[in-house]
Each structure stands twice: as structure tokens, then as C-alpha cells.
Scaffold this motif. Structure first.
Motif, PDB file in Angstrom:
ATOM      1  N   LEU A 208     -11.609  34.417  72.465  1.00  0.00           N
ATOM      2  CA  LEU A 208     -10.921  33.243  72.974  1.00  0.00           C
ATOM      3  C   LEU A 208     -11.985  32.414  73.675  1.00  0.00           C
ATOM      4  O   LEU A 208     -12.589  32.877  74.640  1.00  0.00           O
ATOM      5  CB  LEU A 208      -9.851  33.699  73.964  1.00  0.00           C
ATOM      6  N   GLU A 209     -12.251  31.241  73.172  1.00  0.00           N
ATOM      7  CA  GLU A 209     -13.353  30.466  73.742  1.00  0.00           C
ATOM      8  C   GLU A 209     -12.991  28.995  73.784  1.00  0.00           C
ATOM      9  O   GLU A 209     -12.528  28.439  72.797  1.00  0.00           O
ATOM     10  CB  GLU A 209     -14.598  30.666  72.864  1.00  0.00           C
ATOM     11  N   TYR A 210     -13.129  28.415  74.945  1.00  0.00           N
ATOM     12  CA  TYR A 210     -13.012  26.955  75.015  1.00  0.00           C
ATOM     13  C   TYR A 210     -14.100  26.396  75.915  1.00  0.00           C
ATOM     14  O   TYR A 210     -13.957  26.332  77.119  1.00  0.00           O
ATOM     15  CB  TYR A 210     -11.641  26.455  75.470  1.00  0.00           C
ATOM     16  N   SER A 211     -15.204  26.047  75.286  1.00  0.00           N
ATOM     17  CA  SER A 211     -16.280  25.412  76.025  1.00  0.00           C
ATOM     18  C   SER A 211     -15.914  23.943  76.209  1.00  0.00           C
ATOM     19  O   SER A 211     -15.380  23.331  75.307  1.00  0.00           O
ATOM     20  CB  SER A 211     -17.580  25.501  75.239  1.00  0.00           C
ATOM     21  N   TYR A 212     -16.165  23.416  77.376  1.00  0.00           N
ATOM     22  CA  TYR A 212     -15.941  21.993  77.534  1.00  0.00           C
ATOM     23  C   TYR A 212     -17.107  21.362  78.266  1.00  0.00           C
ATOM     24  O   TYR A 212     -17.833  22.011  79.001  1.00  0.00           O
ATOM     25  CB  TYR A 212     -14.616  21.697  78.231  1.00  0.00           C
ATOM     26  N   THR A 213     -17.310  20.080  77.997  1.00  0.00           N
ATOM     27  CA  THR A 213     -18.416  19.362  78.620  1.00  0.00           C
ATOM     28  C   THR A 213     -17.927  18.725  79.905  1.00  0.00           C
ATOM     29  O   THR A 213     -16.947  17.991  79.902  1.00  0.00           O
ATOM     30  CB  THR A 213     -18.970  18.288  77.668  1.00  0.00           C
ATOM     31  N   ARG A 214     -18.603  19.076  80.965  1.00  0.00           N
ATOM     32  CA  ARG A 214     -18.197  18.594  82.269  1.00  0.00           C
ATOM     33  C   ARG A 214     -19.180  17.513  82.706  1.00  0.00           C
ATOM     34  O   ARG A 214     -20.394  17.688  82.599  1.00  0.00           O
ATOM     35  CB  ARG A 214     -18.264  19.783  83.230  1.00  0.00           C
ATOM     36  N   SER A 215     -18.666  16.418  83.185  1.00  0.00           N
ATOM     37  CA  SER A 215     -19.523  15.354  83.698  1.00  0.00           C
ATOM     38  C   SER A 215     -20.158  15.820  85.006  1.00  0.00           C
ATOM     39  O   SER A 215     -19.491  16.388  85.862  1.00  0.00           O
ATOM     40  CB  SER A 215     -18.666  14.106  83.922  1.00  0.00           C
ATOM     41  N   THR A 216     -21.459  15.609  85.127  1.00  0.00           N
ATOM     42  CA  THR A 216     -22.146  16.112  86.321  1.00  0.00           C
ATOM     43  C   THR A 216     -22.061  15.146  87.498  1.00  0.00           C
ATOM     44  O   THR A 216     -22.230  15.552  88.644  1.00  0.00           O
ATOM     45  CB  THR A 216     -23.643  16.320  86.018  1.00  0.00           C
ATOM     46  N   GLY A 217     -21.865  13.859  87.216  1.00  0.00           N
ATOM     47  CA  GLY A 217     -22.017  12.859  88.273  1.00  0.00           C
ATOM     48  C   GLY A 217     -23.497  12.649  88.536  1.00  0.00           C
ATOM     49  O   GLY A 217     -24.346  13.400  88.035  1.00  0.00           O
ATOM     50  N   PRO A 218     -23.841  11.621  89.325  1.00  0.00           N
ATOM     51  CA  PRO A 218     -25.256  11.256  89.483  1.00  0.00           C
ATOM     52  C   PRO A 218     -26.077  12.307  90.239  1.00  0.00           C
ATOM     53  O   PRO A 218     -27.253  12.506  89.926  1.00  0.00           O
ATOM     54  CB  PRO A 218     -25.193   9.943  90.279  1.00  0.00           C
ATOM     55  N   VAL A 219     -25.473  12.980  91.210  1.00  0.00           N
ATOM     56  CA  VAL A 219     -26.255  13.865  92.080  1.00  0.00           C
ATOM     57  C   VAL A 219     -26.613  15.169  91.367  1.00  0.00           C
ATOM     58  O   VAL A 219     -27.774  15.548  91.271  1.00  0.00           O
ATOM     59  CB  VAL A 219     -25.503  14.120  93.405  1.00  0.00           C
ATOM     60  N   LEU A 220     -25.590  15.852  90.832  1.00  0.00           N
ATOM     61  CA  LEU A 220     -25.895  17.085  90.095  1.00  0.00           C
ATOM     62  C   LEU A 220     -26.652  16.771  88.808  1.00  0.00           C
ATOM     63  O   LEU A 220     -27.464  17.567  88.347  1.00  0.00           O
ATOM     64  CB  LEU A 220     -24.616  17.859  89.797  1.00  0.00           C
ATOM     65  N   GLY A 221     -26.405  15.599  88.241  1.00  0.00           N
ATOM     66  CA  GLY A 221     -27.145  15.175  87.053  1.00  0.00           C
ATOM     67  C   GLY A 221     -28.636  15.143  87.352  1.00  0.00           C
ATOM     68  O   GLY A 221     -29.460  15.601  86.549  1.00  0.00           O
ATOM     69  N   ARG A 222     -28.986  14.593  88.535  1.00  0.00           N
ATOM     70  CA  ARG A 222     -30.406  14.538  88.924  1.00  0.00           C
ATOM     71  C   ARG A 222     -30.946  15.950  89.178  1.00  0.00           C
ATOM     72  O   ARG A 222     -32.086  16.270  88.814  1.00  0.00           O
ATOM     73  CB  ARG A 222     -30.550  13.667  90.166  1.00  0.00           C
ATOM     74  N   PHE A 223     -30.111  16.792  89.791  1.00  0.00           N
ATOM     75  CA  PHE A 223     -30.525  18.188  90.045  1.00  0.00           C
ATOM     76  C   PHE A 223     -30.852  18.901  88.728  1.00  0.00           C
ATOM     77  O   PHE A 223     -31.921  19.508  88.579  1.00  0.00           O
ATOM     78  CB  PHE A 223     -29.398  18.919  90.786  1.00  0.00           C
ATOM     79  N   PHE A 224     -29.936  18.779  87.748  1.00  0.00           N
ATOM     80  CA  PHE A 224     -30.156  19.453  86.451  1.00  0.00           C
ATOM     81  C   PHE A 224     -31.351  18.846  85.720  1.00  0.00           C
ATOM     82  O   PHE A 224     -32.141  19.560  85.104  1.00  0.00           O
ATOM     83  CB  PHE A 224     -28.897  19.380  85.583  1.00  0.00           C
ATOM     84  N   SER A 225     -31.470  17.505  85.775  1.00  0.00           N
ATOM     85  CA  SER A 225     -32.619  16.863  85.128  1.00  0.00           C
ATOM     86  C   SER A 225     -33.917  17.373  85.739  1.00  0.00           C
ATOM     87  O   SER A 225     -34.914  17.586  85.041  1.00  0.00           O
ATOM     88  CB  SER A 225     -32.537  15.341  85.282  1.00  0.00           C
ATOM     89  N   GLY A 226     -33.910  17.581  87.048  1.00  0.00           N
ATOM     90  CA  GLY A 226     -35.095  18.078  87.746  1.00  0.00           C
ATOM     91  C   GLY A 226     -35.475  19.474  87.271  1.00  0.00           C
ATOM     92  O   GLY A 226     -36.659  19.769  87.072  1.00  0.00           O
ATOM     93  N   LEU A 227     -34.475  20.334  87.066  1.00  0.00           N
ATOM     94  CA  LEU A 227     -34.761  21.706  86.614  1.00  0.00           C
ATOM     95  C   LEU A 227     -35.556  21.690  85.314  1.00  0.00           C
ATOM     96  O   LEU A 227     -36.444  22.510  85.100  1.00  0.00           O
ATOM     97  CB  LEU A 227     -33.460  22.489  86.425  1.00  0.00           C
ATOM     98  N   ARG A 228     -35.210  20.725  84.457  1.00  0.00           N
ATOM     99  CA  ARG A 228     -35.910  20.613  83.166  1.00  0.00           C
ATOM    100  C   ARG A 228     -37.416  20.402  83.391  1.00  0.00           C
ATOM    101  O   ARG A 228     -38.238  20.831  82.602  1.00  0.00           O
ATOM    102  CB  ARG A 228     -35.297  19.443  82.392  1.00  0.00           C
TER     103      ARG A 228
END
Lengths: 163, 155
Positions: B20-40
Motif C-alpha cells: 500500500l503506497e501513496y507517495s505525495y509531493t509536499r510543497s516545502t515553502g521558501p524556508v525549508l526549500g532553501r534548507f533542502f537546496s543547501g543540503l544538495r
């Protein structure tokens, strides 16, 4: 070149199960391995349930008598699917129908193909189209779909209990 | 995954895997978006709140005043374990395929703990106060798993 900023993340939600169909449905699925549709009869009412759950839903009694039902039957009701959604593997539009197999007393849900969606109707006679027997396993996927038989429609009297 | 052995009572009864699997794409918003971009880019950024603390991961609004936040602060790749729990039998979905610890890691320059996995061999090797460092993945996509895990400093 700078990569695009992250704006969304995919959150995986996944549950892995091992399911068992139980004794009664195992017998049904074993029947499918040799192309048989095995229903089970309620000892009180004589009604044949297909697929069987192992007990009569009206009397709670074990349904031990197995009854082979036909791989053809009558459309009791239907739905034309016009919307594509994520898990759709068929081209739209297509038809889902409740089919009362000959010998069964409960209709069963299946896809009907090789029919114009404007032609599908209650009472239409349909038959199963099976995969090649070499591909049969203990699964209803042995049946690809149902298609019209070309017989005259069944009388409403014959399926009115199931509408 | 453990499977029950077949017994006389279950002999011949079918089983099948069922996912049973339902992956969904969650919007990060600007702050977490920058955090995740930084990890890259192997960069860990927190955000400064009104009382001066740096929160990692960053949040959009000040947890005390409710004001919007925008002062990003880069923190270190080394930190101190503030809490930990040993996981002896990891499952398929866990970040490591061997026993590991879940830990809150307060990175140098941060005032809060980041939850992540620590690969430290055995439970005895990790305690509150242990110093750990980030182990980056070679291929990073802008997700928390760009940090493969933490390891004991000097390991």
C-alpha cells in the motif's frame, strides 16, 4: 550552472503486507489455476456466492459445497469510466460492470471491453476472455476482460433481484 | 521481515505480498526549500529567531513571537548528541541497513537538535554528549537523505 531551488519533496508513505485470502478463497483461487470459477453454496438458502468468502453472509453458516459457475453472464449494472486517474492502466473511456455469472446468485465486478460505450446496457450478455492457459495462476487476472456474447439480452426478470 | 512458518493449519493456504503506497509531493515553502537546496551543496542552514537562538532545521515563523523569519545562519557539520535511541533491527524503510542509533544532533552553531541516524557500530559507542559529524552522500538531490547519516567524530 546552478540547479533549481527545491520547492517540493516527495514524502514516501508505504506499508508492506503479506496477505492471505484464507481457506475458502484459496480454494477459489486454486480453481482459477485450471480456469474454473468456483462459487460456494449457502446450505440454508441455496444461493451461490462467487467469489466465496467461506460463509453465508445471510446465515453465517460455512459454505462447504463448491459449485462451478459459468464464465458468462448478464450485466446487471455498469459504469462508463471517462476520467484518467493515476492508477488507470486502460484507455478511457472503458466500462466497468456488475456481472451476474450464470449459476451465481451475486453479481461480480469486472471490466467489459470490445463494446462501444454507448451500447453497454443492463441485461447485456457477456463472456470472459481468458489469457492463454500457459499464463494461468491462482488469480482473477487470468481473465483479461468480458466481452459481449452477441446473444439476445437477458430478461429483466432474470436479474431484477440483483439490481 | 519475519514470516510465520507454515504449519498444518496453514498448509496450502495462499499468501501474497501486498503493498500500500501513496507517495505525495509536499510543497516545502521558501524556508525549508532553501534548507533542502543547501543540503544538495553540502551546506546546512538554520534560521535565527528573535531571542537569538538558531533553529535547525529552519522554520518560517518565530515559535515565540510568530514573526516571519529570514535570517539564515550556516551551521557546522559537526555536532553533539543531545538524545539517542538504539535501533537493533532496522526495517527496509530505515536509512541504514544495519543496526544504528536515532539521535538528536545539535550542530555547532545551532541551538536545537536535528533528528538523524548515527552509524556507530553498537549502542555502547554512543551517549548524550558524543561528538558526531555528517556523512554526505555522493549523489545529493535536495532531501534530508542527502545526509546519509552521522558518524562518531574521528571514526
Amino acid at each position: 550552472m546552478a540547479e533549481d531551488p527545491i520547492t517540493g519533496i516527495v514524502c514516501p508513505i508505504r506499508l508492506d503486507y503479506t496477505i492471505t485470502p484464507g481457506r475458502a478463497q484459496t480454494r477459489f483461487l486454486r480453481g482459477l489455476e485450471s480456469g474454473k470459477l468456483l462459487g460456494q453454496r449457502c446450505p440454508a438458502t441455496g444461493k451461490v456466492y462467487m467469489p466465496p468468502r467461506g460463509s453465508s453472509p445471510t446465515h453465517g453458516l460455512p459454505t462447504t459445497e463448491e459449485v462451478e459457475v459459468a464464465d458468462r453472464g448478464t450485466v446487471t449494472t455498469f459504469c462508463v469510466v471517462n476520467l484518467q486517474f493515476a492508477s488507470t492502466v486502460r484507455e478511457i473511456p472503458y466500462v466497468c460492470a456488475q456481472i451476474l455469472l450464470d449459476g451465481a446468485d451475486i453479481p461480480f465486478f469486472f471490466v467489459v471491453q470490445e463494446v462501444d460505450v454507448n451500447e453497454i446496457r443492463m441485461g447485456m450478455r457477456v463472456e470472459a476472455v481468458w489469457k492463454d492457459p500457459s499464463e494461468w495462476g491462482p488469480t482473477l487476472e487470468n481473465i483479461l476482460f468480458f466481452k459481449p456474447t452477441g446473444e439476445a439480452d437477458a430478461s429483466r426478470e432474470s436479474y431484477k433481484e440483483h439490481v | 521481515m519475519s514470516r510465520k512458518a507454515e504449519t498444518d493449519a496453514t498448509k496450502g493456504i495462499l499468501t501474497a505480498p501486498y503493498v500500500l503506497e501513496y507517495s505525495y509531493t509536499r510543497s516545502t515553502g521558501p524556508v525549508l526549500g532553501r534548507f533542502f537546496s543547501g543540503l544538495r551543496d553540502k551546506k546546512i542552514e538554520g534560521i535565527r529567531v528573535a531571542d537569538g537562538r538558531v533553529l535547525v532545521p529552519p522554520v518560517e515563523t518565530d515559535p515565540v513571537t510568530g514573526d516571519e523569519l529570514d535570517e539564515f545562519v550556516q551551521v557546522g557539520e559537526i555536532g553533539t548528541v543531545t538524545a539517542c535511541s538504539w535501533l537493533a533491527e532496522p526495517r527496509a524503510e530505515h536509512p541504514l541497513d544495519k543496526p544504528f542509533a536515532w539521535a538528536l544532533v545539535q550542530l555547532d552553531g545551532a541551538d536545537t537538535g536535528l533528528l538523524h541516524a548515527v552509524d556507530c557500530g553498537s549502542a555502547e559507542n554512543l551517549e548524550v554528549g558524543s561528538r558526531v559529524e555528517v556523512s554526505w552522500r555522493d549523489e545529493r538531490h535536495g532531501f534530508i537523505t542527502d545526509i546519509e547519516c552521522f558518524r562518531l567524530l574521528g571514526d
